[in-house]
Design a protein around this motif. Sequence first.
Motif, PDB file in Angstrom:
ATOM      1  N   TYR A 110     -29.289  10.421 123.799  1.00 35.95           N
ATOM      2  CA  TYR A 110     -28.535  11.523 123.206  1.00 35.95           C
ATOM      3  C   TYR A 110     -29.183  12.062 121.936  1.00 35.95           C
ATOM      4  N   PHE A 111     -29.328  13.378 121.885  1.00 35.75           N
ATOM      5  CA  PHE A 111     -29.757  14.125 120.702  1.00 35.75           C
ATOM      6  C   PHE A 111     -31.174  13.777 120.223  1.00 35.75           C
ATOM      7  N   LYS A 112     -31.950  13.096 121.053  1.00 31.32           N
ATOM      8  CA  LYS A 112     -33.330  12.788 120.688  1.00 31.32           C
ATOM      9  C   LYS A 112     -34.265  13.800 121.355  1.00 31.32           C
ATOM     10  N   PRO A 113     -35.164  14.419 120.600  1.00 34.02           N
ATOM     11  CA  PRO A 113     -36.028  15.442 121.182  1.00 34.02           C
ATOM     12  C   PRO A 113     -36.963  14.870 122.235  1.00 34.02           C
ATOM     13  N   SER A 139     -28.248  15.353 128.742  1.00 32.81           N
ATOM     14  CA  SER A 139     -28.106  14.306 127.721  1.00 32.81           C
ATOM     15  C   SER A 139     -28.201  14.858 126.301  1.00 32.81           C
ATOM     16  N   GLN A 140     -27.999  16.155 126.148  1.00 33.53           N
ATOM     17  CA  GLN A 140     -27.988  16.806 124.837  1.00 33.53           C
ATOM     18  C   GLN A 140     -29.275  16.553 124.050  1.00 33.53           C
ATOM     19  N   MET A 141     -30.388  16.545 124.769  1.00 31.74           N
ATOM     20  CA  MET A 141     -31.682  16.282 124.148  1.00 31.74           C
ATOM     21  C   MET A 141     -32.398  17.604 123.866  1.00 31.74           C
ATOM     22  N   PRO A 142     -32.720  17.912 122.611  1.00 31.19           N
ATOM     23  CA  PRO A 142     -33.492  19.112 122.315  1.00 31.19           C
ATOM     24  C   PRO A 142     -34.852  19.054 123.008  1.00 31.19           C
ATOM     25  N   PHE A 184     -34.860  16.560 111.852  1.00 33.48           N
ATOM     26  CA  PHE A 184     -33.634  15.820 112.165  1.00 33.48           C
ATOM     27  C   PHE A 184     -33.413  14.689 111.165  1.00 33.48           C
ATOM     28  N   SER A 188     -30.199  14.265 108.659  1.00 35.54           N
ATOM     29  CA  SER A 188     -29.395  13.048 108.600  1.00 35.54           C
ATOM     30  C   SER A 188     -29.287  12.533 107.166  1.00 35.54           C
ATOM     31  N   LEU A 194     -24.275  14.642 113.608  1.00 37.82           N
ATOM     32  CA  LEU A 194     -24.448  15.155 114.962  1.00 37.82           C
ATOM     33  C   LEU A 194     -23.171  15.848 115.407  1.00 37.82           C
ATOM     34  N   THR A 197     -18.805  15.661 120.538  1.00 40.72           N
ATOM     35  CA  THR A 197     -18.977  15.933 121.961  1.00 40.72           C
ATOM     36  C   THR A 197     -17.677  15.659 122.709  1.00 40.72           C
TER      37      THR A 197
END
Length: 207
Positions: A110-113, A139-142, A184, A188, A194, A197
Amino acid sequence: MKVLMLNGSAHQKGCTYTALTEIGRELEKEGISYEIFQLGGQPIRDCIGCRQCKNDSCVFQDDAVNEFVRKAKEADGFVFGTPVYYAHPSGRILSFLDRAFYCCSGRAFYFKPAAAVASARRAGTTASLDVLNKYFGISQMPTVGSTYWNMVHGNTPEEVLQDVEGLQTMRNIGRSMAWMLKSFHLASENGIALPQTERVSFTNFIR
């Protein structure tokens, strides 16, 4: 920060590996480490939809899927590389990723490019990228792009090294990935959380 790369080829140091190492060199210049996880030539099971996943692990223990998921939890970004044989990603990488994402419900990612990379002698690269990018989207990955589609061409590593624009594309992936990871991290550190969701609605299209 660390990027975990998956070499979806059975050839440990072939064309796909050559593309991944070009990205890796740029990451290291930016102070980011990387590891290439080799799929290798051993058999890889398909996901059979048994729903026996436990503790973010696939019930099947006879290949490297669970090891990859453990590493994925600690990684900050990803590159998935595939050879192209019949105008799509290798069946091996799809079987591997289906199980890796399903067994942990995507939580390790999740959220990892992430970037997808395809290596081909000639054609089928964009179709292969489309397939791999779908793992990121759910998976909401950029998604990390470049100055051309993320591909190299050549039938041998030596030929890939002659693909000047392809190697340039790989280097720009590395730079874009590094910029995204640093951005990112800075967000943080400055308290930008984040996004929340929603996960309450699951619609089955039945009559």
